[in-house]
Design a protein around this motif. Structure first.
Motif, PDB file in Angstrom:
ATOM      1  N   TRP A 157      -5.798 126.357  -0.396  1.00  0.00           N
ATOM      2  CA  TRP A 157      -5.093 125.119  -0.092  1.00  0.00           C
ATOM      3  C   TRP A 157      -4.095 124.759  -1.193  1.00  0.00           C
ATOM      4  N   VAL A 158      -4.509 124.920  -2.460  1.00  0.00           N
ATOM      5  CA  VAL A 158      -3.612 124.572  -3.564  1.00  0.00           C
ATOM      6  C   VAL A 158      -2.399 125.502  -3.597  1.00  0.00           C
ATOM      7  N   THR A 159      -2.625 126.803  -3.514  1.00  0.00           N
ATOM      8  CA  THR A 159      -1.524 127.754  -3.673  1.00  0.00           C
ATOM      9  C   THR A 159      -0.641 127.863  -2.428  1.00  0.00           C
ATOM     10  N   ASN A 160      -1.244 127.776  -1.238  1.00  0.00           N
ATOM     11  CA  ASN A 160      -0.472 127.991  -0.007  1.00  0.00           C
ATOM     12  C   ASN A 160       0.045 126.709   0.627  1.00  0.00           C
ATOM     13  N   VAL A 161      -0.575 125.571   0.287  1.00  0.00           N
ATOM     14  CA  VAL A 161      -0.192 124.308   0.925  1.00  0.00           C
ATOM     15  C   VAL A 161       0.356 123.309  -0.093  1.00  0.00           C
ATOM     16  N   LEU A 162      -0.401 123.072  -1.167  1.00  0.00           N
ATOM     17  CA  LEU A 162      -0.020 122.020  -2.111  1.00  0.00           C
ATOM     18  C   LEU A 162       1.215 122.395  -2.932  1.00  0.00           C
ATOM     19  N   LEU A 163       1.191 123.540  -3.591  1.00  0.00           N
ATOM     20  CA  LEU A 163       2.301 123.906  -4.468  1.00  0.00           C
ATOM     21  C   LEU A 163       3.640 124.040  -3.737  1.00  0.00           C
ATOM     22  N   PRO A 164       3.674 124.598  -2.526  1.00  0.00           N
ATOM     23  CA  PRO A 164       4.969 124.674  -1.818  1.00  0.00           C
ATOM     24  C   PRO A 164       5.551 123.315  -1.459  1.00  0.00           C
ATOM     25  N   LEU A 165       4.745 122.252  -1.536  1.00  0.00           N
ATOM     26  CA  LEU A 165       5.245 120.913  -1.216  1.00  0.00           C
ATOM     27  C   LEU A 165       6.413 120.528  -2.117  1.00  0.00           C
ATOM     28  N   LYS A 166       6.400 121.043  -3.355  1.00  0.00           N
ATOM     29  CA  LYS A 166       7.439 120.696  -4.322  1.00  0.00           C
ATOM     30  C   LYS A 166       8.816 121.130  -3.848  1.00  0.00           C
ATOM     31  N   ASN A 167       8.898 122.274  -3.171  1.00  0.00           N
ATOM     32  CA  ASN A 167      10.192 122.819  -2.753  1.00  0.00           C
ATOM     33  C   ASN A 167      10.538 122.503  -1.305  1.00  0.00           C
ATOM     34  N   THR A 168       9.724 121.666  -0.662  1.00  0.00           N
ATOM     35  CA  THR A 168      10.011 121.277   0.720  1.00  0.00           C
ATOM     36  C   THR A 168      11.139 120.250   0.732  1.00  0.00           C
ATOM     37  N   PRO A 169      12.180 120.438   1.571  1.00  0.00           N
ATOM     38  CA  PRO A 169      13.272 119.452   1.637  1.00  0.00           C
ATOM     39  C   PRO A 169      12.736 118.054   1.939  1.00  0.00           C
ATOM     40  N   SER A 170      13.369 117.040   1.373  1.00  0.00           N
ATOM     41  CA  SER A 170      12.855 115.675   1.494  1.00  0.00           C
ATOM     42  C   SER A 170      12.731 115.233   2.946  1.00  0.00           C
ATOM     43  N   GLN A 171      13.657 115.665   3.799  1.00  0.00           N
ATOM     44  CA  GLN A 171      13.608 115.224   5.193  1.00  0.00           C
ATOM     45  C   GLN A 171      12.445 115.842   5.956  1.00  0.00           C
ATOM     46  N   ALA A 172      11.852 116.920   5.406  1.00  0.00           N
ATOM     47  CA  ALA A 172      10.740 117.583   6.084  1.00  0.00           C
ATOM     48  C   ALA A 172       9.396 117.324   5.412  1.00  0.00           C
ATOM     49  N   ARG A 173       9.391 116.565   4.289  1.00  0.00           N
ATOM     50  CA  ARG A 173       8.164 116.425   3.506  1.00  0.00           C
ATOM     51  C   ARG A 173       7.071 115.650   4.233  1.00  0.00           C
ATOM     52  N   LEU A 174       7.440 114.596   4.958  1.00  0.00           N
ATOM     53  CA  LEU A 174       6.403 113.804   5.623  1.00  0.00           C
ATOM     54  C   LEU A 174       5.674 114.627   6.679  1.00  0.00           C
ATOM     55  N   GLU A 175       6.401 115.424   7.421  1.00  0.00           N
ATOM     56  CA  GLU A 175       5.764 116.270   8.422  1.00  0.00           C
ATOM     57  C   GLU A 175       4.911 117.340   7.749  1.00  0.00           C
ATOM     58  N   TYR A 176       5.411 117.892   6.637  1.00  0.00           N
ATOM     59  CA  TYR A 176       4.644 118.901   5.902  1.00  0.00           C
ATOM     60  C   TYR A 176       3.368 118.282   5.338  1.00  0.00           C
ATOM     61  N   LEU A 177       3.481 117.060   4.808  1.00  0.00           N
ATOM     62  CA  LEU A 177       2.302 116.377   4.266  1.00  0.00           C
ATOM     63  C   LEU A 177       1.282 116.123   5.366  1.00  0.00           C
ATOM     64  N   HIS A 178       1.758 115.746   6.527  1.00  0.00           N
ATOM     65  CA  HIS A 178       0.842 115.520   7.656  1.00  0.00           C
ATOM     66  C   HIS A 178       0.072 116.795   7.979  1.00  0.00           C
ATOM     67  N   GLN A 179       0.754 117.927   7.993  1.00  0.00           N
ATOM     68  CA  GLN A 179       0.094 119.199   8.275  1.00  0.00           C
ATOM     69  C   GLN A 179      -0.877 119.578   7.163  1.00  0.00           C
ATOM     70  N   ALA A 180      -0.531 119.219   5.940  1.00  0.00           N
ATOM     71  CA  ALA A 180      -1.408 119.545   4.805  1.00  0.00           C
ATOM     72  C   ALA A 180      -2.719 118.769   4.855  1.00  0.00           C
ATOM     73  N   LEU A 181      -2.682 117.538   5.421  1.00  0.00           N
ATOM     74  CA  LEU A 181      -3.870 116.689   5.448  1.00  0.00           C
ATOM     75  C   LEU A 181      -4.595 116.718   6.786  1.00  0.00           C
ATOM     76  N   GLU A 182      -3.921 117.198   7.817  1.00  0.00           N
ATOM     77  CA  GLU A 182      -4.511 117.219   9.153  1.00  0.00           C
ATOM     78  C   GLU A 182      -5.712 118.162   9.198  1.00  0.00           C
TER      79      GLU A 182
END
Length: 545
Positions: free
Chosen positions: A104-129
């Motif tokens: 989870w940390v390496t494949n989900v959490l760390l890539p969050l840093k390089n996710t474009p701002s307009q896509a971060r909320l959707e990415y965060l939702h997938q990370a916590l879902e």
């Protein structure tokens, strides 16, 4: 991830150090090495830089709950922790995921840093879902960088020692640099921590655990009674810089802060100066800004200009030249010197530094006195030398690990703090167990701009420590009854309370309305005996410059 979340809940549910150690030892013994590597990192205090702005986390919570802004902010102010607030307001779910902590940390959490701002909320939702509430809480704590569970690095060290059946001192040695390395922890690093071969070598640039000093106070007679003959002690000024180790091995140099951060990028001049050191050398000392032809170091504010930078420009190198003030030798010719006495280490260090002829790598001078009365007089003059007091080191002492007495004794004999009496004018709620109390305060002193103007209160410092729990509760009650107006989470209060504020240093500052900045301000006492009219003035404060 579920196993780590269960460990967190168990640790959070007990105050027993013994039980916490056993819980962590069981986890380290049963988890796979990759998960255990990250668990050690987070439990020992490692933090990932915030991967998503707080405002976006708030927006995510409001999006998922359709909660109005004012209600979420009110909830946050009541709870005091963003991750916990989001966890509480999100609808509960059952767990349908099986990611490991490492995955989870390496494949989900760390890539969050390089996710474009307009896509971060959707990415965060997938990370916590797909996580249950307990696990989602841990995920959010890691996202915000606010992971804490009342476990010290010492307890983590003991747990690793218990799990590996290795001496705790050896584990402590191996753990140095674990949090500050440039690479993320992995299975190989964890296996190296618990390698049953006690002779397993350190990684190439790894420093040693720092030996820390105890505190001592008192008059000359108190020092005589506590420490005995002054002839058994080495005295040095306690410099106001950052503690560091300079490591030279295999024609490479590493500079480590006491916080175990690799700081080569901030001090390339010191790293280059280390080229002159023989291979297999480790020095302990203090990094200072020290201008040529001056008799004392520059203020700590100048050193701050070098900290936290990814690149140091030639102008910064010129305007804020750094030196490494060496005061101990931990390794020479690839041989561990820590079991030698301080006298022996000092002799070797003196010979080594004298051969360098470097203005960047210096030897910390010892101070020669013949009585504790003279030592006290010297300590009182420390601020004139722009230092914090004296270091008292037993000549027979070995170089220990942490704040231990087993290897011998080092003491820091610091000056009493500077202090002013200031008026409380703003207050904000604390965090954690103080989330429902106003414990973070802004203080002001009087200032009269000119003879025809009335005196006004000018903010000079913020502080949140120094009072007892009972005093905080009493002040909190007064704040709630005397609020004049609110600015979000901050309350402006009727000026009626005076506090003595202690601080280690003062420096000019163009960023502050008062024109000065205080170093390490904290509350020394609540001056219930003093009306606000008798609080100090800005002119009195500036006189301390």
């Amino acid at each position: 991830m579920k196993q780590f979340a269960r460990l967190y809940q168990a640790l959070d549910g007990t105050t027993s150090s013994r039980l916490k150690t056993e819980l962590m030892a069981h986890y380290f013994s049963t988890a796979n090495a990759a998960d255990a590597a990250w668990a050690v990192y987070f439990l020992a205090g490692g933090k990932l830089k915030r991967l998503i702005p707080a405002q976006e986390l708030r927006a995510y919570a409001r999006q998922q709950t359709q909660m109005p802004d004012w209600l979420f902010e009110a909830s946050y102010q009541s709870v005091g922790d963003l991750a916990e607030t989001i966890t509480l307001v999100l609808p509960p779910t059952t767990c349908t995921r099986h990611d490991s902590l490492h995955a989870w940390v390496t494949n989900v959490l760390l890539p969050l840093k390089n996710t474009p701002s307009q896509a971060r909320l959707e990415y965060l939702h997938q990370a916590l879902e797909g996580w249950d509430s307990d696990t989602r809480f841990i995920c959010l704590k890691l996202v915000t960088g606010g992971f804490r569970v009342g476990v010290s690095r010492l307890l983590v060290t003991r747990a690793l020692a218990q799990a590996s059946e290795l001496p705790a001192t050896l584990v402590a040695q191996r753990l140095v640099g674990y949090l500050g390395g440039q690479a993320h922890p992995d299975a190989a690093q964890f296996r190296a921590l618990i390698n049953p071969n006690e002779q397993a070598t350190l990684s190439l640039g790894q420093p040693y655990p720092f030996f820390l000093a105890q505190s001592v106070k008192g008059q000359a007679i108190d020092l005589q009674n506590a420490l005995g003959d002054i002839g058994n002690w080495q005295l040095e000024f306690k410099y106001d810089g950052i503690r560091a180790q300079l490591v030279k091995r295999a024609n490479q140099a590493w500079l480590w802060s006491r916080g175990e951060e690799l700081i080569n990028e901030q001090f390339p001049d010191l790293v280059q100066a280390a080229d002159a050191l023989p291979d297999g050398t480790v020095l302990d000392g203090e990094i200072l800004v020290w201008h040529d032809q001056t008799e004392m170091p520059a203020p700590f504010a100048d050193l701050q200009k070098r900290l936290g930078r990814k690149q140091v420009t030639s102008r910064v190198l010129t305007d804020f030249p750094a030196v490494f003030m060496a005061y101990d030798l931990l390794e020479l010719d690839a041989q561990d010197c820590r079991q030698m006495s301080l006298v022996q280490r000092r002799e070797l260090l003196q010979v080594l530094v004298s051969r360098l002829h470097s203005i960047l790598l210096r030897l910390s001078p010892t101070q020669h006195v013949s009585s504790w009365d003279q030592a006290l007089t010297l300590q009182q003059s420390a601020r004139e030398a722009r230092t914090e007091g004296l270091m008292l080191k037993a000549l027979s002492s070995r170089y220990g690990i942490g704040r231990t007495r087993e290897a011998g004794l080092w003491f820091k004999f610091k000056l009493e703090p500077l202090s002013i009496d200031a008026v409380l004018i703003y207050a904000q709620k604390g965090h954690g167990r103080r989330a429902n109390l106003y414990t973070d305060y802004t203080f002001a002193v009087w200032h009269q701009p000119d003879a025809s103007s009335p005196a006004v209160l000018v903010p000079v410092a913020k502080a949140y420590s120094g009072l007892t729990d009972e005093e905080f509760r009493q002040v909190d009650a007064i704040i709630k009854k005397s609020t004049m107006q609110s600015f979000g989470p901050v309350r402006q209060v009727e000026p009626k309370l005076v506090f003595e504020i202690g601080f280690e240093g003062i420096m000019p500052s163009s960023r502050h309305k008062s024109g000065v900045a205080l170093r390490f301000p904290r509350m020394l006492r609540w001056r219930t005996d003093k009306p606000i009219e008798q609080a100090d003035t800005l002119e009195q404060l500036k006189a301390l410059l």
